[in-house]
Design a protein around this motif. Structure first.
Motif, PDB file in Angstrom:
ATOM      1  N   ALA A   1       0.812  -1.220   0.000  1.00 42.45           N
ATOM      2  CA  ALA A   1       0.000   0.000   0.000  1.00 42.45           C
ATOM      3  C   ALA A   1       0.841   1.262   0.000  1.00 42.45           C
ATOM      4  O   ALA A   1       0.538   2.233  -0.709  1.00 42.45           O
ATOM      5  CB  ALA A   1      -0.943  -0.011   1.204  1.00 42.45           C
ATOM      6  N   ASP A   2       1.902   1.285   0.806  1.00 48.03           N
ATOM      7  CA  ASP A   2       2.743   2.492   0.888  1.00 48.03           C
ATOM      8  C   ASP A   2       3.411   2.779  -0.457  1.00 48.03           C
ATOM      9  O   ASP A   2       3.491   3.928  -0.894  1.00 48.03           O
ATOM     10  CB  ASP A   2       3.825   2.310   1.960  1.00 48.03           C
ATOM     11  CG  ASP A   2       3.236   2.277   3.361  1.00 48.03           C
ATOM     12  OD1 ASP A   2       2.076   2.724   3.507  1.00 48.03           O
ATOM     13  OD2 ASP A   2       3.927   1.806   4.276  1.00 48.03           O
ATOM     14  N   GLN A   3       3.900   1.706  -1.096  1.00 46.58           N
ATOM     15  CA  GLN A   3       4.561   1.874  -2.393  1.00 46.58           C
ATOM     16  C   GLN A   3       3.565   2.366  -3.443  1.00 46.58           C
ATOM     17  O   GLN A   3       3.855   3.255  -4.240  1.00 46.58           O
ATOM     18  CB  GLN A   3       5.177   0.554  -2.834  1.00 46.58           C
ATOM     19  CG  GLN A   3       6.062   0.674  -4.069  1.00 46.58           C
ATOM     20  CD  GLN A   3       6.739  -0.642  -4.429  1.00 46.58           C
ATOM     21  OE1 GLN A   3       6.211  -1.724  -4.126  1.00 46.58           O
ATOM     22  NE2 GLN A   3       7.900  -0.562  -5.049  1.00 46.58           N
ATOM     23  N   LEU A   4       2.354   1.782  -3.434  1.00 44.31           N
ATOM     24  CA  LEU A   4       1.308   2.197  -4.364  1.00 44.31           C
ATOM     25  C   LEU A   4       0.936   3.651  -4.149  1.00 44.31           C
ATOM     26  O   LEU A   4       0.804   4.434  -5.107  1.00 44.31           O
ATOM     27  CB  LEU A   4       0.071   1.309  -4.198  1.00 44.31           C
ATOM     28  CG  LEU A   4      -1.144   1.686  -5.047  1.00 44.31           C
ATOM     29  CD1 LEU A   4      -0.810   1.609  -6.531  1.00 44.31           C
ATOM     30  CD2 LEU A   4      -2.320   0.775  -4.714  1.00 44.31           C
ATOM     31  N   ALA A   5       0.786   4.046  -2.903  1.00 47.57           N
ATOM     32  CA  ALA A   5       0.428   5.434  -2.580  1.00 47.57           C
ATOM     33  C   ALA A   5       1.507   6.389  -3.074  1.00 47.57           C
ATOM     34  O   ALA A   5       1.221   7.491  -3.562  1.00 47.57           O
ATOM     35  CB  ALA A   5       0.222   5.582  -1.077  1.00 47.57           C
ATOM     36  N   SER A   6       2.779   5.946  -2.959  1.00 47.99           N
ATOM     37  CA  SER A   6       3.888   6.786  -3.415  1.00 47.99           C
ATOM     38  C   SER A   6       3.810   7.025  -4.918  1.00 47.99           C
ATOM     39  O   SER A   6       3.999   8.150  -5.393  1.00 47.99           O
ATOM     40  CB  SER A   6       5.219   6.111  -3.062  1.00 47.99           C
ATOM     41  OG  SER A   6       6.305   6.809  -3.639  1.00 47.99           O
ATOM     42  N   TYR A   7       3.525   5.955  -5.676  1.00 47.37           N
ATOM     43  CA  TYR A   7       3.396   6.099  -7.126  1.00 47.37           C
ATOM     44  C   TYR A   7       2.244   7.035  -7.490  1.00 47.37           C
ATOM     45  O   TYR A   7       2.367   7.893  -8.359  1.00 47.37           O
ATOM     46  CB  TYR A   7       3.170   4.730  -7.782  1.00 47.37           C
ATOM     47  CG  TYR A   7       4.412   3.873  -7.856  1.00 47.37           C
ATOM     48  CD1 TYR A   7       5.613   4.393  -8.342  1.00 47.37           C
ATOM     49  CD2 TYR A   7       4.388   2.544  -7.451  1.00 47.37           C
ATOM     50  CE1 TYR A   7       6.754   3.614  -8.417  1.00 47.37           C
ATOM     51  CE2 TYR A   7       5.520   1.756  -7.528  1.00 47.37           C
ATOM     52  CZ  TYR A   7       6.707   2.296  -8.003  1.00 47.37           C
ATOM     53  OH  TYR A   7       7.830   1.512  -8.082  1.00 47.37           O
ATOM     54  N   ILE A   8       1.117   6.838  -6.805  1.00 48.47           N
ATOM     55  CA  ILE A   8      -0.055   7.671  -7.090  1.00 48.47           C
ATOM     56  C   ILE A   8       0.241   9.133  -6.813  1.00 48.47           C
ATOM     57  O   ILE A   8      -0.095  10.021  -7.613  1.00 48.47           O
ATOM     58  CB  ILE A   8      -1.262   7.217  -6.238  1.00 48.47           C
ATOM     59  CG1 ILE A   8      -1.669   5.783  -6.576  1.00 48.47           C
ATOM     60  CG2 ILE A   8      -2.448   8.168  -6.432  1.00 48.47           C
ATOM     61  CD1 ILE A   8      -2.155   5.586  -7.983  1.00 48.47           C
ATOM     62  N   GLU A   9       0.902   9.414  -5.715  1.00 50.07           N
ATOM     63  CA  GLU A   9       1.216  10.796  -5.347  1.00 50.07           C
ATOM     64  C   GLU A   9       2.188  11.428  -6.345  1.00 50.07           C
ATOM     65  O   GLU A   9       2.060  12.599  -6.706  1.00 50.07           O
ATOM     66  CB  GLU A   9       1.801  10.836  -3.931  1.00 50.07           C
ATOM     67  CG  GLU A   9       0.769  10.548  -2.848  1.00 50.07           C
ATOM     68  CD  GLU A   9       1.394  10.326  -1.484  1.00 50.07           C
ATOM     69  OE1 GLU A   9       2.658  10.411  -1.394  1.00 50.07           O
ATOM     70  OE2 GLU A   9       0.651  10.037  -0.525  1.00 50.07           O
ATOM     71  N   ARG A  10       3.173  10.624  -6.806  1.00 52.03           N
ATOM     72  CA  ARG A  10       4.122  11.145  -7.797  1.00 52.03           C
ATOM     73  C   ARG A  10       3.412  11.472  -9.103  1.00 52.03           C
ATOM     74  O   ARG A  10       3.676  12.508  -9.729  1.00 52.03           O
ATOM     75  CB  ARG A  10       5.236  10.125  -8.035  1.00 52.03           C
ATOM     76  CG  ARG A  10       6.242  10.059  -6.889  1.00 52.03           C
ATOM     77  CD  ARG A  10       7.115   8.818  -6.985  1.00 52.03           C
ATOM     78  NE  ARG A  10       7.913   8.812  -8.210  1.00 52.03           N
ATOM     79  CZ  ARG A  10       8.613   7.745  -8.621  1.00 52.03           C
ATOM     80  NH1 ARG A  10       8.592   6.626  -7.910  1.00 52.03           N
ATOM     81  NH2 ARG A  10       9.315   7.814  -9.728  1.00 52.03           N
ATOM     82  N   ILE A  11       2.511  10.591  -9.498  1.00 55.99           N
ATOM     83  CA  ILE A  11       1.755  10.839 -10.731  1.00 55.99           C
ATOM     84  C   ILE A  11       0.907  12.097 -10.584  1.00 55.99           C
ATOM     85  O   ILE A  11       0.822  12.924 -11.502  1.00 55.99           O
ATOM     86  CB  ILE A  11       0.870   9.620 -11.072  1.00 55.99           C
ATOM     87  CG1 ILE A  11       1.752   8.435 -11.500  1.00 55.99           C
ATOM     88  CG2 ILE A  11      -0.119   9.965 -12.181  1.00 55.99           C
ATOM     89  CD1 ILE A  11       1.007   7.125 -11.656  1.00 55.99           C
ATOM     90  N   GLU A  12       0.287  12.253  -9.422  1.00 56.79           N
ATOM     91  CA  GLU A  12      -0.554  13.435  -9.175  1.00 56.79           C
ATOM     92  C   GLU A  12       0.263  14.717  -9.254  1.00 56.79           C
ATOM     93  O   GLU A  12      -0.187  15.720  -9.824  1.00 56.79           O
ATOM     94  CB  GLU A  12      -1.234  13.319  -7.808  1.00 56.79           C
ATOM     95  CG  GLU A  12      -2.340  12.282  -7.766  1.00 56.79           C
ATOM     96  CD  GLU A  12      -2.911  12.070  -6.363  1.00 56.79           C
ATOM     97  OE1 GLU A  12      -4.031  11.556  -6.256  1.00 56.79           O
ATOM     98  OE2 GLU A  12      -2.215  12.422  -5.380  1.00 56.79           O
ATOM     99  N   ARG A  13       1.487  14.686  -8.695  1.00 59.66           N
ATOM    100  CA  ARG A  13       2.354  15.874  -8.758  1.00 59.66           C
ATOM    101  C   ARG A  13       2.745  16.185 -10.198  1.00 59.66           C
ATOM    102  O   ARG A  13       2.759  17.347 -10.624  1.00 59.66           O
ATOM    103  CB  ARG A  13       3.602  15.664  -7.886  1.00 59.66           C
ATOM    104  CG  ARG A  13       3.368  15.799  -6.400  1.00 59.66           C
ATOM    105  CD  ARG A  13       4.673  15.967  -5.631  1.00 59.66           C
ATOM    106  NE  ARG A  13       5.568  14.827  -5.807  1.00 59.66           N
ATOM    107  CZ  ARG A  13       5.554  13.744  -5.032  1.00 59.66           C
ATOM    108  NH1 ARG A  13       4.679  13.651  -4.040  1.00 59.66           N
ATOM    109  NH2 ARG A  13       6.402  12.765  -5.223  1.00 59.66           N
ATOM    110  N   LEU A  14       3.087  15.129 -10.952  1.00 59.63           N
ATOM    111  CA  LEU A  14       3.458  15.330 -12.358  1.00 59.63           C
ATOM    112  C   LEU A  14       2.280  15.845 -13.174  1.00 59.63           C
ATOM    113  O   LEU A  14       2.451  16.689 -14.061  1.00 59.63           O
ATOM    114  CB  LEU A  14       3.987  14.016 -12.956  1.00 59.63           C
ATOM    115  CG  LEU A  14       5.355  13.565 -12.431  1.00 59.63           C
ATOM    116  CD1 LEU A  14       5.663  12.156 -12.903  1.00 59.63           C
ATOM    117  CD2 LEU A  14       6.452  14.522 -12.879  1.00 59.63           C
TER     118      LEU A  14
END
Length: 204
Positions: free
Chosen positions: A8-21
């Motif tokens: 979950a933490d890794q998935l959340a990290s990817y989602i947040e990075r995509i959102e920032r981009l």
């Protein structure tokens, strides 16, 4: 933390990075729009600017190929009007087996556009020179006959500036068009070899 076998933490990290981009992309798009609005306010045409931005990303060879293909396709659809095929399009058709004839793409176009004060009765390609062509000649039929007879597109006997030159070109292209089973090689975009792409990536 694992949830149902998913990190979950890794998935959340990817989602947040995509959102920032995505947010950065939105900001960049807004900046681009602002620049275009600036140009538009000064009277520049935005569609033309967009086309130029795309063209500037291409190499000289890619640009020439794109313009040649556009000319060839326009001729096949009868969209050239008073404008004859461009030099790049003639070279492409002249050196292609699908283009017919024995043209090697090296024909000097000046031979077909330069006024000749003392024309011979018959030109080098077997066609009557432009000065000897009667006003009531049918360039459409002449172009089609030339294509069917295996003559290259460079055999167009009409001088540059003569409206019949574009009509001849268009008839030639229509006669050399696809039979629906395949597209002639000269009408295709050249494929970039994978090795070439690797070299370009290494150079960047």
């Amino acid at each position: 933390m694992q949830q149902g076998g998913i990190a979950a933490d890794q998935l959340a990290s990817y989602i947040e990075r995509i959102e920032r981009l995505e947010e950065e992309k939105a900001n960049l798009m807004a900046d681009i729009k602002a620049v275009k609005n600036e140009a538009k306010a000064l009277g520049f045409d935005i569609k033309t600017i967009n086309t130029l931005v795309k063209l500037r990303k291409l190499t000289d060879q890619e640009r020439e190929e794109q313009e040649a293909l556009l000319d060839i396709y326009k001729a096949a659809l009868g969209m050239l009007f008073d404008t004859p095929l461009g030099e790049a399009a003639r070279r492409r058709l002249g050196k292609s087996p699908a283009g017919g004839g024995d043209g090697d793409g090296q024909t000097d176009l000046e031979d077909f556009t330069r006024p000749k004060p003392d024309p011979e009765p018959v030109g080098d390609d077997g066609a009557a020179p432009a000065e000897a062509i009667p006003d009531d000649a049918d360039p459409d039929a002449m172009g089609a006959d030339a294509a069917k007879g295996g003559k290259p597109v460079t055999a167009n006997p009409f001088l540059a500036g003569d409206k019949r030159r574009a009509i001849w070109d268009q008839a030639w292209c229509r006669a050399r068009g696809s039979d629906g089973m395949e597209i002639p090689e000269a009408w295709r975009r050249t494929k970039t070899k994978p090795a070439d792409k690797d070299q370009q990536g290494a150079a960047q």
